[in-house]
Design an enzyme around this catalytic site. Structure first.
Site, PDB file in Angstrom:
ATOM      1  N   GLY A   8       5.328  18.394  50.878  1.00 55.05           N
ATOM      2  CA  GLY A   8       6.055  19.528  51.667  1.00 55.05           C
ATOM      3  C   GLY A   8       5.601  20.806  51.498  1.00 55.05           C
ATOM      4  N   ASN A  68       4.226  22.582  53.757  1.00 53.47           N
ATOM      5  CA  ASN A  68       4.078  23.024  55.402  1.00 53.47           C
ATOM      6  C   ASN A  68       5.190  24.117  55.646  1.00 53.47           C
ATOM      7  OD1 ASN A  68       5.893  20.704  55.545  1.00 53.47           O
ATOM      8  ND2 ASN A  68       6.057  21.220  57.708  1.00 53.47           N
ATOM      9  N   GLY A 101       8.842  26.601  53.769  1.00 57.08           N
ATOM     10  CA  GLY A 101       9.882  27.135  52.837  1.00 57.08           C
ATOM     11  C   GLY A 101       8.989  27.385  51.413  1.00 57.08           C
ATOM     12  N   ILE A 102       9.466  26.738  50.427  1.00 54.61           N
ATOM     13  CA  ILE A 102       9.072  27.068  49.031  1.00 54.61           C
ATOM     14  C   ILE A 102       7.600  26.338  48.813  1.00 54.61           C
ATOM     15  CG2 ILE A 102       9.444  26.487  46.529  1.00 54.61           C
ATOM     16  CD1 ILE A 102      12.508  26.226  47.333  1.00 54.61           C
ATOM     17  N   GLY A 103       7.523  25.273  49.416  1.00 53.32           N
ATOM     18  CA  GLY A 103       5.924  24.653  49.497  1.00 53.32           C
ATOM     19  C   GLY A 103       4.984  25.543  50.176  1.00 53.32           C
ATOM     20  N   SER A 112      16.692  20.592  41.006  1.00 50.22           N
ATOM     21  CA  SER A 112      17.730  21.765  41.624  1.00 50.22           C
ATOM     22  C   SER A 112      18.727  21.753  40.627  1.00 50.22           C
ATOM     23  CB  SER A 112      18.350  21.028  42.954  1.00 50.22           C
ATOM     24  OG  SER A 112      19.281  21.832  43.166  1.00 50.22           O
ATOM     25  N   TYR A 151      22.495  13.714  46.965  1.00 51.16           N
ATOM     26  CA  TYR A 151      21.310  14.776  46.540  1.00 51.16           C
ATOM     27  C   TYR A 151      21.465  15.011  45.180  1.00 51.16           C
ATOM     28  CZ  TYR A 151      18.995  19.308  46.822  1.00 51.16           C
ATOM     29  OH  TYR A 151      17.880  20.322  46.862  1.00 51.16           O
TER      30      TYR A 151
END
Ligand SMILES: NC(=O)c1ccc[n+]([C@@H]2O[C@H](COP(=O)([O-])OP(=O)(O)OC[C@H]3O[C@@H](n4cnc5c(N)ncnc54)[C@H](OP(=O)(O)O)[C@@H]3O)[C@@H](O)[C@H]2O)c1
Length: 338
Positions: free
Chosen positions: A59, A61, A63-65, A188, A214
């Protein structure tokens, strides 16, 4: 003279109001800066030279990544962006290669499809013979209906846990031949709220709740980290597994929510103030990458760049970690696990 005497008190009241106004504005700005600093939380305390290190970011590409990848390439790492969407992955790689040419490459990985996970692992191993750090960052949150992955898992536990579980196991042979390897699992704070229903992990016979699903997937990230570290210790491997909460961050994680495109621009000023920027959200992951290996607290949960207690003692037990591991081995059809 008389005129001056008449206007003086008015002038002094006016200038007093002005100073009060400027004083108020200055106080408000200082308070906003303090609030924003507090919201953004901890910062990476120091950086290592990552030249000669190979790092996978799932991931990577957005946000945080993506912010994590930017820091990694700035500090010399060779980064493999593992994402499901070729176009978005390639766009991110192009941006990263502007920071440092040939610093990163895209490899397709769809964590919700175990065939894709196997293909990714084979492709990676055909190109690289070491892996210093695996950052299991990709994730989805609160999918509105109980969608199943290709392999029949509820989509959140399927993507966030089972996909990463298989990936880590398949990459273990390259990890273990890399001295001081790290596995960083982005969990999280949502792990606190619910539990894992081991008897019905895919909500087949239980009413589906999007946030409970989640939460279960993020609990699974923590249990996986604990069991992984136990296995490294038992095998006397020089590897560390860590998990973390990045903070509440302004990213695309909620972009599938209804009316997102209308609501988000309206709420943006509030989000700007009260949520971490993606760069701030990447700090805890980066702390776990840059921390001296010997100082990194293996198997632990980090928040704001520091070790932090987890908050779901009922679910986060040694027995549940073992149970989840054994169940995962069977469900992803792993012939040999770590
Ligand atoms: N944002 C927060 O407040 C927050 C809080 C706590 C924890 N987290 C965790 O932080 C991590 C990063 O999330 P983010 O906030 O940066 O959200 P984001 O901007 O939506 O990034 C999520 C990334 O995961 C990728 N991804 C999703 N499904 C995938 C799949 N099946 N296969 C491969 N990649 C997939 C996405 O790729 P696409 O571009 O193809 O969608 C995207 O690159 C997640 O694990 C999330 O649970 C976030």
């Amino acid at each position: 003279m008389n005129q001056e005497a008449d206007t003086h008190p008015i002038g002094s009241t006016h200038s007093c109001c002005c100073s009060l106004y400027y004083y108020g504005v200055a106080v408000a700005i200082i308070l906003l800066i303090i609030l924003k600093k507090w919201v953004n939380g901890g910062k990476v305390s120091k950086r290592r030279d990552l030249s000669n290190e190979v790092i996978i970011v799932t991931g990577g590409n957005s946000g945080i990544g993506f912010e994590t990848c930017k820091d990694l390439v700035r500090n010399g790492a060779q980064v493999v962006l593992a994402t499901r969407n070729q176009q978005r992955g390639q766009n991110a790689v192009n941006e990263l290669n502007k920071i440092r040419p040939n610093s990163s490459e895209f490899m397709k990985l769809d964590l919700s499809d175990l065939t894709s996970v196997r293909m990714f692992a084979n492709e990676f191993k055909s190109k690289y013979n070491k892996l210093n750090c695996l950052i299991n960052n990709a994730g989805i949150m609160a999918i509105f209906t109980c969608v199943l992955t290709k392999d029949g898992f509820e989509s959140q536990i399927g993507t966030n846990h089972f996909g990463h579980f298989l990936l880590t196991n398949l990459l273990f042979d390259v990890l273990k031949q890399t001295p001081q390897f790290r596995i960083i699992n982005v969990s999280s704070r949502a792990h606190q709220r619910h539990s894992i229903n081991f008897d019905d992990i895919n909500f087949s016979n239980t009413p589906y709740q999007k946030f409970a699903a989640y939460s279960a997937s993020k609990l699974a990230n923590i249990l996986f980290t604990q069991e992984l570290q136990k296995k490294f210790d038992a095998k006397k491997l020089n590897g560390k597994a860590i998990c973390l909460h990045p903070g509440v961050v302004r990213t695309e994680l909620a972009s599938h929510f209804p009316y997102y495109n209308i609501v988000y621009p309206i709420l943006y000023p509030i989000a700007l103030l009260l949520l971490k920027s993606p760069e701030a959200g990447a700090q805890t992951t980066l702390q776990c990458v840059h921390e001296d290996f010997n100082n990194l607290e293996s198997g632990k949960y980090y928040v704001d760049c520091k070790v932090h207690p987890t908050n779901n003692k009922k679910t986060l037990t040694v027995q549940n970690a073992e149970r989840l591991w054994d169940m995962s081995v069977k469900l992803v059809k792993l012939e040999q696990s770590i």
